[in-house]
Motif scaffolding. Structure first.
Motif, PDB file in Angstrom:
ATOM      1  N   ALA A  44      -4.674   0.285   2.760  1.00  0.00           N
ATOM      2  CA  ALA A  44      -6.110   0.175   2.488  1.00  0.00           C
ATOM      3  C   ALA A  44      -6.902   0.016   3.779  1.00  0.00           C
ATOM      4  N   TRP A  75      -7.156   3.260   5.698  1.00  0.00           N
ATOM      5  CA  TRP A  75      -8.175   4.134   5.118  1.00  0.00           C
ATOM      6  C   TRP A  75      -9.580   3.624   5.448  1.00  0.00           C
ATOM      7  N   ASP A 101       1.987   9.369  -3.405  1.00  0.00           N
ATOM      8  CA  ASP A 101       1.487   9.786  -4.711  1.00  0.00           C
ATOM      9  C   ASP A 101       0.102   9.189  -4.948  1.00  0.00           C
ATOM     10  N   ALA A 102      -0.732   9.909  -5.691  1.00  0.00           N
ATOM     11  CA  ALA A 102      -2.108   9.473  -5.935  1.00  0.00           C
ATOM     12  C   ALA A 102      -2.169   8.101  -6.601  1.00  0.00           C
ATOM     13  N   GLN A 103      -1.257   7.835  -7.542  1.00  0.00           N
ATOM     14  CA  GLN A 103      -1.284   6.563  -8.251  1.00  0.00           C
ATOM     15  C   GLN A 103      -1.049   5.394  -7.303  1.00  0.00           C
ATOM     16  N   LEU A 156      -5.886   1.087  -2.697  1.00  0.00           N
ATOM     17  CA  LEU A 156      -7.335   1.005  -2.474  1.00  0.00           C
ATOM     18  C   LEU A 156      -8.064   0.124  -3.481  1.00  0.00           C
ATOM     19  N   SER A 157      -7.360  -0.378  -4.480  1.00  0.00           N
ATOM     20  CA  SER A 157      -8.020  -1.055  -5.595  1.00  0.00           C
ATOM     21  C   SER A 157      -8.720  -2.349  -5.189  1.00  0.00           C
ATOM     22  N   PHE A 166      -1.598   5.383  -4.055  1.00  0.00           N
ATOM     23  CA  PHE A 166      -2.739   5.276  -3.147  1.00  0.00           C
ATOM     24  C   PHE A 166      -3.920   4.592  -3.847  1.00  0.00           C
ATOM     25  N   ARG A 167      -4.133   4.916  -5.121  1.00  0.00           N
ATOM     26  CA  ARG A 167      -5.192   4.234  -5.877  1.00  0.00           C
ATOM     27  C   ARG A 167      -4.917   2.738  -5.952  1.00  0.00           C
ATOM     28  N   GLU A 168      -3.658   2.384  -6.147  1.00  0.00           N
ATOM     29  CA  GLU A 168      -3.293   0.953  -6.185  1.00  0.00           C
ATOM     30  C   GLU A 168      -3.619   0.278  -4.858  1.00  0.00           C
TER      31      GLU A 168
END
Length: 310
Positions: free
Chosen positions: A260, A263, A299-301, A307-308, A303-305
């Protein structure tokens, strides 16, 4: 005496020149301010195939006649597949069935045949050796090959060129030790290299403490799939034992947090294993430091985790 040396790394740099990307050493004043020190990030996530693995793969395949086989959870797989594609060779890659889908898809996208196996119940080494015997292929090991180590060491040559002279510690994401040992050789007279590993898979840190190669009890159980290996390599460990400082260990949560922050401050995408060195540099190290962001194939999932919480 090491089986690979600085001359071999310089020769590898000549082979990969014009093919591998000379990745930047990034620095974000906002990240420095947040942690009160300078943090330099070698962005190997911007390398061909999304990780440092292309360096060693291309250097090795340049020196092999005929088609190849490799085993990998994904980054070595993609590096070998793309190097083979560029050099007009066929690649067969043995990958665990639980490898991130993006890594399997990309490996196939580079033209390789993918053979899936059960990481918990089958041996990738046995499958690889069978394919060597049945098809007459050459095995390209993920880290325990002097040509691979020399190729990965080219990352260290670039760090040496770009890093401020007063920064003398470099943290490297470590699985079997190909990148760590190569960078340590390249930086031997310039900086101290520190391995970084996931919690529960710290075979290199334990091996360095014990003075002998140790193994991990589990094959799975961390988000840092890119650097889950059973033990340090036979070739890589003596190099690390001679040149590296004691290893650092990070949790999955710390790896996600580092993703995170990478990014937020640097605008680069890292996978958990590729963020282990940054996590170690941020949360387990004091003072100015350089870290290798070794890969960005996430994987997108996941990466979403990561950045959450931003």
């Amino acid at each position: 005496m090491d089986d690979v040396d600085l001359d071999a790394i310089r020769a590898a740099a000549g082979r990969i020149a014009g093919h591998a990307v000379r990745t930047p050493l990034l620095n974000a004043p906002t990240l420095d301010a947040a942690f009160g020190r300078r943090i330099y990030v070698k962005a190997e996530c911007l390398q061909r195939t999304g990780s440092f693995k292309f360096r060693g793969a291309y250097n090795t395949l340049c020196q092999i006649d005929g088609d190849v086989v490799a085993y990998s959870s994904g980054n070595h797989a993609q590096g070998v597949a793309h190097a083979a594609q560029l050099l007009g060779k066929r690649a067969t890659i043995v990958m665990p069935s639980d490898a991130p889908a993006v890594k399997v898809a990309n490996t196939r996208g580079y033209g390789a045949e993918v053979v899936l196996y059960d990481r918990a119940g089958e041996s990738r080494e046995e499958i690889g050796e069978r394919l060597v015997s049945e098809r007459g292929l050459t095995l390209v090991r993920p880290y325990d090959d002097v040509r691979v180590i020399a190729g990965q060491g080219t990352c260290g040559l670039e760090i040496a060129d770009d890093l401020p002279e007063d920064v003398t510690e470099v943290i490297v994401c470590c699985g079997g030790g190909g990148l760590t040992s190569g960078v340590a050789l390249a930086l031997e007279v310039r900086a101290t290299v520190i391995p970084a590993e996931p919690e529960g898979f710290d075979d290199v840190a334990r091996s360095l403490r014990a003075g002998a190669r140790q193994t991990n009890d589990a094959a799975t159980g961390s988000l840092c799939d890119a650097i889950l290996t059973p033990s340090p390599g036979e070739i890589t460990f003596p190099i690390m034992a001679r040149l590296c400082a004691p290893g650092l260990v990070v949790t999955d949560a710390e790896a996600l947090r580092a993703m995170a922050l990478a990014w937020q401050h640097l605008r680069i995408v890292l996978e958990p294993g590729g963020a282990a060195a940054l996590a170690a540099g941020l949360f387990h190290h004091d003072g100015d430091v350089a870290v290798v962001a070794s890969g960005g194939n996430v994987d997108a999932q996941v990466f979403r985790e990561a950045l959450s919480d931003l």
